[in-house]
Design a protein around this motif. Sequence first.
Motif, PDB file in Angstrom:
ATOM      1  N   LYS A 176       0.979  -1.069  -0.013  1.00 17.99           N
ATOM      2  CA  LYS A 176       0.128  -0.019   0.228  1.00 17.99           C
ATOM      3  C   LYS A 176       0.840   1.143   0.439  1.00 17.99           C
ATOM      4  CE  LYS A 176      -4.117  -2.155   1.591  1.00 17.99           C
ATOM      5  NZ  LYS A 176      -5.406  -1.998   2.449  1.00 17.99           N
ATOM      6  N   SER A 177       0.346   2.408  -0.332  1.00 18.12           N
ATOM      7  CA  SER A 177       1.083   3.569  -0.008  1.00 18.12           C
ATOM      8  C   SER A 177       1.372   4.162   0.736  1.00 18.12           C
ATOM      9  CB  SER A 177       0.243   5.497  -0.649  1.00 18.12           C
ATOM     10  OG  SER A 177      -0.802   4.875   0.699  1.00 18.12           O
ATOM     11  N   ASP A 178       1.758   3.549   1.764  1.00 21.03           N
ATOM     12  CA  ASP A 178       2.433   3.535   3.258  1.00 21.03           C
ATOM     13  C   ASP A 178       3.401   2.760   3.728  1.00 21.03           C
ATOM     14  OD1 ASP A 178       1.207   1.991   3.844  1.00 21.03           O
ATOM     15  OD2 ASP A 178       0.213   2.214   6.113  1.00 21.03           O
ATOM     16  N   GLY A 179       3.924   1.362   2.196  1.00 16.68           N
ATOM     17  CA  GLY A 179       4.349   0.688   2.460  1.00 16.68           C
ATOM     18  C   GLY A 179       3.808  -0.524   2.739  1.00 16.68           C
ATOM     19  N   SER A 180       3.148  -0.973   3.886  1.00 17.37           N
ATOM     20  CA  SER A 180       2.174  -1.593   4.844  1.00 17.37           C
ATOM     21  C   SER A 180       1.753  -2.900   3.322  1.00 17.37           C
ATOM     22  CB  SER A 180       1.214  -1.417   5.450  1.00 17.37           C
ATOM     23  OG  SER A 180       0.236  -0.769   4.846  1.00 17.37           O
ATOM     24  N   TYR A 181       1.420  -4.107   4.645  1.00 16.21           N
ATOM     25  CA  TYR A 181       0.933  -4.643   3.081  1.00 16.21           C
ATOM     26  C   TYR A 181      -0.128  -5.824   4.248  1.00 16.21           C
ATOM     27  CZ  TYR A 181       3.362  -8.607   5.592  1.00 16.21           C
ATOM     28  OH  TYR A 181       3.742  -9.288   6.696  1.00 16.21           O
ATOM     29  N   VAL A 182      -1.701  -6.487   3.543  1.00 16.46           N
ATOM     30  CA  VAL A 182      -2.430  -7.198   4.287  1.00 16.46           C
ATOM     31  C   VAL A 182      -1.896  -8.361   4.051  1.00 16.46           C
ATOM     32  CG1 VAL A 182      -4.704  -7.526   4.555  1.00 16.46           C
ATOM     33  CG2 VAL A 182      -4.157  -5.454   4.136  1.00 16.46           C
ATOM     34  N   ASN A 183      -1.516  -9.728   4.752  1.00 14.16           N
ATOM     35  CA  ASN A 183      -1.870 -10.939   4.871  1.00 14.16           C
ATOM     36  C   ASN A 183      -2.553 -11.559   4.528  1.00 14.16           C
ATOM     37  OD1 ASN A 183      -0.588 -13.827   5.319  1.00 14.16           O
ATOM     38  ND2 ASN A 183      -0.854 -13.164   7.415  1.00 14.16           N
ATOM     39  N   ASP A 184      -2.931 -11.412   3.254  1.00 14.24           N
ATOM     40  CA  ASP A 184      -4.481 -11.790   2.957  1.00 14.24           C
ATOM     41  C   ASP A 184      -4.964 -12.784   1.837  1.00 14.24           C
ATOM     42  OD1 ASP A 184      -3.632 -10.511   0.911  1.00 14.24           O
ATOM     43  OD2 ASP A 184      -4.930  -8.699   0.069  1.00 14.24           O
ATOM     44  N   ASP A 185      -6.118 -13.468   1.062  1.00 14.27           N
ATOM     45  CA  ASP A 185      -6.130 -14.214   0.165  1.00 14.27           C
ATOM     46  C   ASP A 185      -4.557 -13.970  -1.000  1.00 14.27           C
ATOM     47  OD1 ASP A 185      -6.723 -17.036  -1.732  1.00 14.27           O
ATOM     48  OD2 ASP A 185      -7.420 -15.079  -2.141  1.00 14.27           O
ATOM     49  N   LEU A 186      -4.459 -12.744  -1.141  1.00 13.66           N
ATOM     50  CA  LEU A 186      -3.973 -12.882  -2.366  1.00 13.66           C
ATOM     51  C   LEU A 186      -1.730 -12.463  -2.208  1.00 13.66           C
ATOM     52  CD1 LEU A 186      -3.201 -10.861  -5.485  1.00 13.66           C
ATOM     53  CD2 LEU A 186      -3.464  -8.571  -4.486  1.00 13.66           C
ATOM     54  N   TYR A 187      -2.000 -11.935  -0.802  1.00  6.53           N
ATOM     55  CA  TYR A 187      -0.710 -12.186  -0.206  1.00  6.53           C
ATOM     56  C   TYR A 187       0.151 -13.701  -0.244  1.00  6.53           C
ATOM     57  CZ  TYR A 187       3.427 -11.178   2.379  1.00  6.53           C
ATOM     58  OH  TYR A 187       4.714 -11.448   3.130  1.00  6.53           O
ATOM     59  N   ASN A 188      -0.801 -14.153  -0.124  1.00  5.79           N
ATOM     60  CA  ASN A 188      -0.565 -15.733   0.300  1.00  5.79           C
ATOM     61  C   ASN A 188      -1.492 -16.645  -1.031  1.00  5.79           C
ATOM     62  OD1 ASN A 188       0.201 -16.061   3.673  1.00  5.79           O
ATOM     63  ND2 ASN A 188      -2.229 -15.092   3.444  1.00  5.79           N
ATOM     64  N   ARG A 189      -1.358 -16.183  -1.914  1.00  7.39           N
ATOM     65  CA  ARG A 189      -1.169 -16.687  -2.903  1.00  7.39           C
ATOM     66  C   ARG A 189      -0.439 -17.088  -4.183  1.00  7.39           C
ATOM     67  NH1 ARG A 189      -4.392 -15.292  -7.118  1.00  7.39           N
ATOM     68  NH2 ARG A 189      -5.094 -13.660  -6.432  1.00  7.39           N
ATOM     69  N   GLY A 190       0.586 -16.126  -3.504  1.00 13.32           N
ATOM     70  CA  GLY A 190       2.625 -15.116  -4.197  1.00 13.32           C
ATOM     71  C   GLY A 190       2.956 -16.362  -3.897  1.00 13.32           C
ATOM     72  N   LEU A 191       4.037 -16.720  -4.354  1.00 10.85           N
ATOM     73  CA  LEU A 191       5.322 -17.976  -4.354  1.00 10.85           C
ATOM     74  C   LEU A 191       6.812 -16.933  -4.804  1.00 10.85           C
ATOM     75  CD1 LEU A 191       3.971 -20.322  -6.022  1.00 10.85           C
ATOM     76  CD2 LEU A 191       5.006 -20.879  -4.075  1.00 10.85           C
ATOM     77  N   GLY A 192       6.862 -16.932  -3.363  1.00 10.07           N
ATOM     78  CA  GLY A 192       8.048 -15.270  -3.589  1.00 10.07           C
ATOM     79  C   GLY A 192       8.710 -15.496  -1.617  1.00 10.07           C
ATOM     80  N   ILE A 193       9.687 -14.628  -1.988  1.00  8.66           N
ATOM     81  CA  ILE A 193      10.066 -14.184  -0.816  1.00  8.66           C
ATOM     82  C   ILE A 193       9.175 -13.071   0.582  1.00  8.66           C
ATOM     83  CG2 ILE A 193      11.606 -12.102  -1.661  1.00  8.66           C
ATOM     84  CD1 ILE A 193      13.860 -12.780   0.379  1.00  8.66           C
ATOM     85  N   SER A 194       9.400 -13.229   1.330  1.00 15.80           N
ATOM     86  CA  SER A 194       7.837 -12.425   2.375  1.00 15.80           C
ATOM     87  C   SER A 194       8.525 -11.676   2.498  1.00 15.80           C
ATOM     88  CB  SER A 194       7.780 -13.432   3.441  1.00 15.80           C
ATOM     89  OG  SER A 194       8.665 -12.789   3.862  1.00 15.80           O
ATOM     90  N   LEU A 195       7.581 -10.484   2.650  1.00 16.41           N
ATOM     91  CA  LEU A 195       8.300  -8.646   2.997  1.00 16.41           C
ATOM     92  C   LEU A 195       8.539  -8.914   3.796  1.00 16.41           C
ATOM     93  CD1 LEU A 195       5.179  -6.609   1.686  1.00 16.41           C
ATOM     94  CD2 LEU A 195       7.402  -7.210  -0.288  1.00 16.41           C
ATOM     95  N   ASP A 196       8.432  -9.387   5.423  1.00 14.44           N
ATOM     96  CA  ASP A 196       9.039  -9.061   6.248  1.00 14.44           C
ATOM     97  C   ASP A 196      10.660  -9.992   6.229  1.00 14.44           C
ATOM     98  OD1 ASP A 196       6.734  -8.928   7.373  1.00 14.44           O
ATOM     99  OD2 ASP A 196       5.876 -10.176   7.709  1.00 14.44           O
ATOM    100  N   SER A 197      10.891 -10.544   5.515  1.00 14.40           N
ATOM    101  CA  SER A 197      12.149 -11.937   5.661  1.00 14.40           C
ATOM    102  C   SER A 197      13.226 -10.625   5.032  1.00 14.40           C
ATOM    103  CB  SER A 197      11.842 -12.999   4.557  1.00 14.40           C
ATOM    104  OG  SER A 197      13.581 -13.219   4.066  1.00 14.40           O
ATOM    105  N   LEU A 198      12.305 -10.152   3.734  1.00 16.74           N
ATOM    106  CA  LEU A 198      13.201  -8.865   3.007  1.00 16.74           C
ATOM    107  C   LEU A 198      13.716  -7.684   3.628  1.00 16.74           C
ATOM    108  CD1 LEU A 198      13.607  -8.654  -0.243  1.00 16.74           C
ATOM    109  CD2 LEU A 198      12.032  -7.552  -0.393  1.00 16.74           C
TER     110      LEU A 198
END
Length: 314
Positions: free
Chosen positions: A247-269
């Motif tokens: 989102k515009s402030d750099g946050s993300y929502v741990n929702d269905d869209l986020y969890n359908r992704g296959l890649g490094i997590s933002l927290d890990s990054l």
Amino acid sequence: MSDDLMFRVIKRYYILKENQDTIAQSESTSKSTISRLLKKAEKLGYVRHVVDVPIKSQDHLEGKLIEKYGLKRARVVPTDDSDNLGLIMFNVTLSAGQFLNQIVKANDIIGVSWGETMTAFANNLPEYGGKISNVQVVQLNGSISEQRELMNGDSIVRRIAANYDAKGYVLPTPSFVDSPEVAEALKKDSMISKNFELMEKSNITIFSVGSMRDNSVLIEAGYFTKEDYAELRKNDYRGDICSRYIKSDGSYVNDDLYNRGLGISLDSLKKKECNMGLVAGKDKSQAAIAALKGGYITHLFIDEDTAEKILAED
């Protein structure tokens, strides 16, 4: 048209220095076909043109970006021609490649994303002028789609790994799958789980920020529709990093869209010591602001016009 013909054309044109007319006559085809094959070879990463020239930096903008966003480093390069995205991308990615050659060391694990800017980075990466041992390069997010040539993830890993005589690991998955359950199941596969382990261990990452534009490569690849993006924008999403939407402030929502992704997590990054964020073109300004506010970038490489737009908008 077979790959064998393309490989012969590459060798005859670039190694034997034959002209396109000669090759076309010998191969019983047209000059336009030879030209198309040469362009395809470049797009697929079989041919690289590397230019290593000095890139001037804009010190006054770099200082402002470092202070505003708490960066470890910022490199602002001349825009040169605001209407020529290719030239802008060249300046940004060459600058980033020169920096990577300065910092890479034995036993580093380099995580890389994919996309148009990352393809330019791999193509423009200057040759590493020395020997280095036990470097590994791992893909940070899946890139398989029906339109393979759009994604280019495997060739990016291959080219960067070759520069450091490193082992390369491609993530053999799509960017997004149908459900979080499918994503979790894939992560448990023995081959794929090794990639995720390397992502977690990586100490250098390199990625571009994706903007929410209607000609996004993720829309072209069939992952999203224009209507999907309109809905995301309505919900304050401004871009993606490694196929993770923020989102515009750099946050993300741990929702269905986020969890359908296959890649490094933002927290890990965010835990990495060196996250090289590449930003080329003013249409990336909102996505870049979100990424900078979220703290996902530690080392920024950006063109002058976009840097000025970011500082003015935010």
